[in-house]
Write an enzyme that holds these catalytic residues in place. Structure first.
Site, mmCIF file in Angstrom:
data_model
loop_
_atom_site.group_PDB
_atom_site.id
_atom_site.type_symbol
_atom_site.label_atom_id
_atom_site.label_comp_id
_atom_site.label_asym_id
_atom_site.label_seq_id
_atom_site.Cartn_x
_atom_site.Cartn_y
_atom_site.Cartn_z
ATOM 1 N N TYR A 28 -11.445 -8.775 -4.142
ATOM 2 C CA TYR A 28 -10.410 -7.925 -4.723
ATOM 3 C C TYR A 28 -9.774 -8.300 -5.924
ATOM 4 O O TYR A 28 -9.617 -7.371 -6.755
ATOM 5 C CB TYR A 28 -9.265 -7.698 -3.495
ATOM 6 C CG TYR A 28 -8.499 -6.547 -3.737
ATOM 7 C CD1 TYR A 28 -8.522 -5.264 -3.440
ATOM 8 C CD2 TYR A 28 -7.258 -6.781 -4.326
ATOM 9 C CE1 TYR A 28 -7.689 -4.160 -3.850
ATOM 10 C CE2 TYR A 28 -6.172 -5.868 -4.590
ATOM 11 C CZ TYR A 28 -6.625 -4.457 -4.221
ATOM 12 O OH TYR A 28 -5.487 -3.599 -4.587
ATOM 13 N N ARG A 48 0.856 -1.085 0.138
ATOM 14 C CA ARG A 48 -0.028 0.130 -0.010
ATOM 15 C C ARG A 48 0.975 1.223 -0.093
ATOM 16 O O ARG A 48 2.168 1.260 0.433
ATOM 17 C CB ARG A 48 -0.746 0.074 1.321
ATOM 18 C CG ARG A 48 -2.062 -1.062 1.287
ATOM 19 C CD ARG A 48 -2.761 -1.135 2.409
ATOM 20 N NE ARG A 48 -3.705 -1.976 2.604
ATOM 21 C CZ ARG A 48 -3.398 -3.302 3.244
ATOM 22 N NH1 ARG A 48 -2.498 -3.528 3.950
ATOM 23 N NH2 ARG A 48 -4.266 -4.209 3.470
ATOM 24 N N LYS A 57 -2.825 -2.249 7.783
ATOM 25 C CA LYS A 57 -3.824 -1.949 8.536
ATOM 26 C C LYS A 57 -4.149 -2.514 9.602
ATOM 27 O O LYS A 57 -3.856 -3.566 10.071
ATOM 28 C CB LYS A 57 -5.365 -1.897 7.684
ATOM 29 C CG LYS A 57 -5.223 -1.321 6.408
ATOM 30 C CD LYS A 57 -6.545 -1.498 5.734
ATOM 31 C CE LYS A 57 -6.671 -0.508 4.293
ATOM 32 N NZ LYS A 57 -7.803 -0.878 3.656
ATOM 33 N N ARG A 117 -0.944 -2.259 -6.807
ATOM 34 C CA ARG A 117 -1.147 -3.334 -5.831
ATOM 35 C C ARG A 117 -2.050 -4.368 -6.540
ATOM 36 O O ARG A 117 -1.868 -5.554 -6.243
ATOM 37 C CB ARG A 117 -1.637 -2.766 -4.653
ATOM 38 C CG ARG A 117 -2.030 -3.574 -3.540
ATOM 39 C CD ARG A 117 -2.325 -3.002 -2.331
ATOM 40 N NE ARG A 117 -3.130 -3.836 -1.279
ATOM 41 C CZ ARG A 117 -2.772 -4.419 -0.318
ATOM 42 N NH1 ARG A 117 -1.382 -4.695 -0.213
ATOM 43 N NH2 ARG A 117 -3.586 -5.215 0.560
ATOM 44 N N HIS A 130 -2.644 2.345 -5.965
ATOM 45 C CA HIS A 130 -3.174 1.109 -5.647
ATOM 46 C C HIS A 130 -3.739 0.281 -6.857
ATOM 47 O O HIS A 130 -3.734 -0.770 -6.559
ATOM 48 C CB HIS A 130 -4.746 1.524 -5.018
ATOM 49 C CG HIS A 130 -5.024 0.329 -3.877
ATOM 50 N ND1 HIS A 130 -4.491 0.375 -2.786
ATOM 51 C CD2 HIS A 130 -6.125 -0.132 -3.905
ATOM 52 C CE1 HIS A 130 -5.104 -0.883 -2.092
ATOM 53 N NE2 HIS A 130 -5.960 -1.014 -2.678
ATOM 54 N N HIS A 168 -4.488 -9.324 4.101
ATOM 55 C CA HIS A 168 -5.858 -9.137 4.251
ATOM 56 C C HIS A 168 -6.145 -10.031 5.294
ATOM 57 O O HIS A 168 -5.903 -11.019 5.559
ATOM 58 C CB HIS A 168 -6.688 -9.936 2.855
ATOM 59 C CG HIS A 168 -6.757 -8.659 1.875
ATOM 60 N ND1 HIS A 168 -6.736 -9.167 0.402
ATOM 61 C CD2 HIS A 168 -6.553 -7.417 1.756
ATOM 62 C CE1 HIS A 168 -6.714 -8.135 -0.463
ATOM 63 N NE2 HIS A 168 -6.508 -7.141 0.433
#
Length: 714
Positions: free
Chosen positions: A293, A154, A189, A261, A258, A284
């Site tokens: 995704y 990211r 994240k 990615r 992104h 994830h």
């Protein structure tokens, strides 16, 4: 809250007039606004609320009803825009004091996932050196691009990287590199840490960047990537540099970090199929996020299973599904479910004739499963737009059964039926006509040729027939690189067959007749001719390009005293006479003449002949739009002569089966012929192919047969 069919209130019509005249909105926008206002009027009527007195809670309830009806967020937004504009207009006129729509907002649309670059595009971007850029910044940009695409990081993870770990365990750093171990340690994240391998290309780019970093970084700055000011690079700076790099590399799309990615994940899955591994690499929390995704499809999962699981049937590399990648912007027709892709729309990819391929847009997103034709201008014909569907025998069984079931529901007064009508039945290039107990089939595309034996078995199974005659002798096969093929494919026996139609008996030869043996597409129009001859009391009928006399039999059945049939084929005229006898008509009422139609019409005009009804059903004058000009002149000439030969009050049935002549153009041709003939007439009915020759909403090219029934002014 269905839209009512009642006309709009005059106040709403006044608003539309204002939009059309003063605002000059486009017709399509006006049509959408009209529909939105119609729904508003319907809702207000159902709620017994005058529109001028509607309050916010009324409008909020009506919007909720739109949502319950399944309208998409974008459609609701258009409705609200129309309603808001109406109340603003009323407000300026003093009709309302407050706008009840002003505070309403449509539901949020689901944000689409970022598009992926193709492999070649991603490689071109990663390899590109930014032009007119100081060497230090160029080295930095190259290293960042390699990490984004090579590691799937990211933006925050890339910019959070430090040159080295913090004190002791490194907990003071959000991320760092271990170059000797070729590993990146990042914090994603939710504070989740993960370690990723650094590829050789990214490693080389980082090694090239580090000496330059030493010259740029401010004293004590820990960041791996710094700006020319020596401080940590910001997200906006990274995005701007990447867009510049993409533009210079000639990429046809706007690139954001992104997207790299997303490309990393998509390309990795396409090669490995290891969903769990990619989930960990992306960081994830849920594998469902990874699957959605990356748009991992059922076919890819199935191939991964077949290749790896001990209980699966192993497939060799040569059997892997091939992909056809389209050029940017060329995916729209397939997205609208149109089944054709032309040669010029393909960016890359090839396959054997008739081989099933995966068709993708420029970013690698699935569009369709299709048959590939290496020689045709129509390079790809779509079998299915469902990513989860396999193209196998079961697929063809479903399609054929669906087509046969549709014909069983149609009011067809004959045992001669078009069972499969190519693209209209989801089977491009396949034409199947049933004549009594025999199937006559055309395999006109590379795809149907490849599946010929399977299709033959499936067709017999679905219909209960035991005989199938192949009539693949159309010139279309040459465009597909295929040789003509005729003969019994299943069963054997005489090729002469008798069918019934509207109570008449008609004969045909599946081996020698036109097309598959007969013109089934004119079945309904032959019944119309019978009714009109009977209704108007026509006595003298001329049937031009009569072939084996289907229209001639219809005219005699309607009570015509004399029918003249014109064709240049002696065998066809022999069958005309046979049909007259077979149906019990007096031979004296029928004349079959071997002649050129154009010359016959001119001679008849010189002789002062007149007819009550004339049928013009010529062969294909314009197979493609390239032949339209020449064909238009030919159509106009025969229609001009026919209109002159008609008695006042007579009827002309004129047809065109040319794909290069549309219905609108054909109408203009006949209108021009009438002007040249100095006559006027009314269109009694527009004519088309029989109901078992359907035209779908997404494939208008299937509407090849068009016609007009013109009643000449008395």
């Amino acid at each position: 809250m269905p839209a009512a069919d009642a006309p709009l209130d005059s106040a709403l019509e006044d608003f539309l007039t204002h939009l059309r005249v003063e605002r000059r909105l486009a017709e399509r926008t006006l049509a959408m606004y009209r529909e939105a206002l119609r729904r508003l009027q319907t809702a207000a009527t159902a709620s017994a609320v005058p529109l001028q007195q509607a309050q916010v809670h009324h409008l909020r309830g009506w919007v909720a009803q739109l949502r319950l009806r399944g309208l998409a967020a974008r459609s609701i937004a258009i409705h609200l825009a129309a309603w808001r504009g109406l109340y603003r207009w009323w407000g300026r006129q003093g009709v309302v004091k407050l706008n009840p729509v002003e505070g309403l907002r449509p539901p949020k649309s689901a944000k689409p996932l970022p598009k992926a670059l193709g492999v070649e595009q991603a490689m071109a971007l990663a390899d590109h050196q930014t032009e007119n850029t100081p060497p230090a910044l160029a080295a930095r940009d190259h290293a960042i691009t390699e990490l984004l695409y090579g590691c799937g990081l990211r933006v925050a993870e890339v910019l959070g990287l430090d040159l080295q770990a913090g004190p002791e365990t490194g907990s003071a750093s959000r991320g760092w590199l271990d170059l000797p171990d070729a590993t990146a340690h990042v914090q994603g994240k939710g504070g989740k840490r993960r370690s990723l391998p650094i590829g050789s290309a990214a490693l080389a780019a980082l090694q090239a960047w580090l000496p330059w970093r030493a010259t740029l970084a401010a004293a004590g700055e820990p960041a791996l990537f710094v700006s020319r000011l020596g401080t940590r690079l910001t997200p906006n700076q990274l995005r701007n540099r990447l867009q510049l790099q993409a533009a210079q590399a000639g990429l046809p799309t706007r690139v954001h970090p992104h997207m790299l990615r997303h490309s990393y994940a998509s390309h990795l899955l396409q090669s490995s199929g290891d969903l769990r591994a990619v989930q960990e690499l992306l960081g994830h929390a849920s594998i469902s996020t990874t699957q959605v995704y990356t748009k991992l499809d059922f076919q890819h999962l199935a191939r991964a299973y077949d290749a790896a699981h001990p209980r699966a049937k192993k497939k060799s590399g040569s059997e892997a599904m091939k992909a056809i990648r389209l050029r940017e912007g060329k995916e729209r027709s397939l997205q609208r479910r149109h089944p054709w892709v032309f040669q010029g729309s393909i960016a890359k990819g090839a396959a054997d004739a008739g081989e099933t391929v995966r068709v993708e847009d420029a970013a690698g997103k699935f569009l369709a499963w299709a048959a590939y034709s290496p020689t045709s201008m129509i390079r790809v014909r779509a079998w299915s737009f469902d990513e989860a569907e396999r193209i196998d025998r079961a697929f063809f069984e479903r399609r054929v059964q669906r087509a046969v079931a549709l014909r069983a529901r149609l009011p067809i007064a004959s045992d001669g039926v078009r069972l499969v009508h190519g693209e209209a039945d989801g089977l491009p290039g396949l034409i199947v006509d049933r004549y009594a107990d025999t199937l006559s089939v055309q395999f006109l595309s590379a795809g149907t040729e490849r599946w010929k034996q399977t299709l033959a078995d499936v067709l017999l199974q679905a219909t209960g027939c035991t005989r199938l005659y192949e009539r693949s002798d159309s010139g279309v096969r040459g465009l597909e690189g295929l040789q003509p093929a005729t003969g019994w494919l299943r069963g054997e026996g005489p090729t002469e067959i008798t069918i019934t139609e509207h109570g008449w008996r008609l004969t045909l030869d599946v081996a020698q007749g036109h097309k598959t043996g007969f013109y089934l597409d004119q079945r309904d129009n032959r019944a119309l001719l019978q009714r009109w001859v009977q209704h108007y009391g026509f006595q003298d009928v001329l049937n031009c390009y009569c072939y084996t006399g289907g229209f001639s039999v219809a005219a005699l059945a309607g009570g015509a005293a004399r029918v003249t049939s014109i064709d240049s084929s002696a065998p066809a005229l022999e069958r005309v006479n046979a049909h007259v006898a077979l149906n019990g008509f007096d031979p004296a009422r029928s004349e079959a003449r071997d002649a050129d139609v154009n010359q016959y019409l001119r001679d008849a005009l010189k002789e002062g002949r007149r007819f009550d009804c004339i049928v013009l059903d010529p062969p294909k004058f314009a197979p493609t739009a390239a032949h339209a000009d020449r064909a238009s002149r030919a159509y106009k000439d025969i229609n001009r002569l026919a209109l002159k030969l008609l008695q006042p009050g007579g009827l002309l049935l004129t047809y065109s089966c040319s794909g290069g002549i549309g219905a609108e153009l054909f109408h203009k041709i006949v209108a021009g012929a009438a002007m040249d003939a100095g006559v006027d007439g009314a269109i009694l009915q527009r004519l088309e192919g029989a109901c078992d020759h359907p035209t779908t909403l997404v494939f208008p090219e299937g509407e090849y047969l068009k016609g007009l029934a013109v009643l000449k002014a008395a």
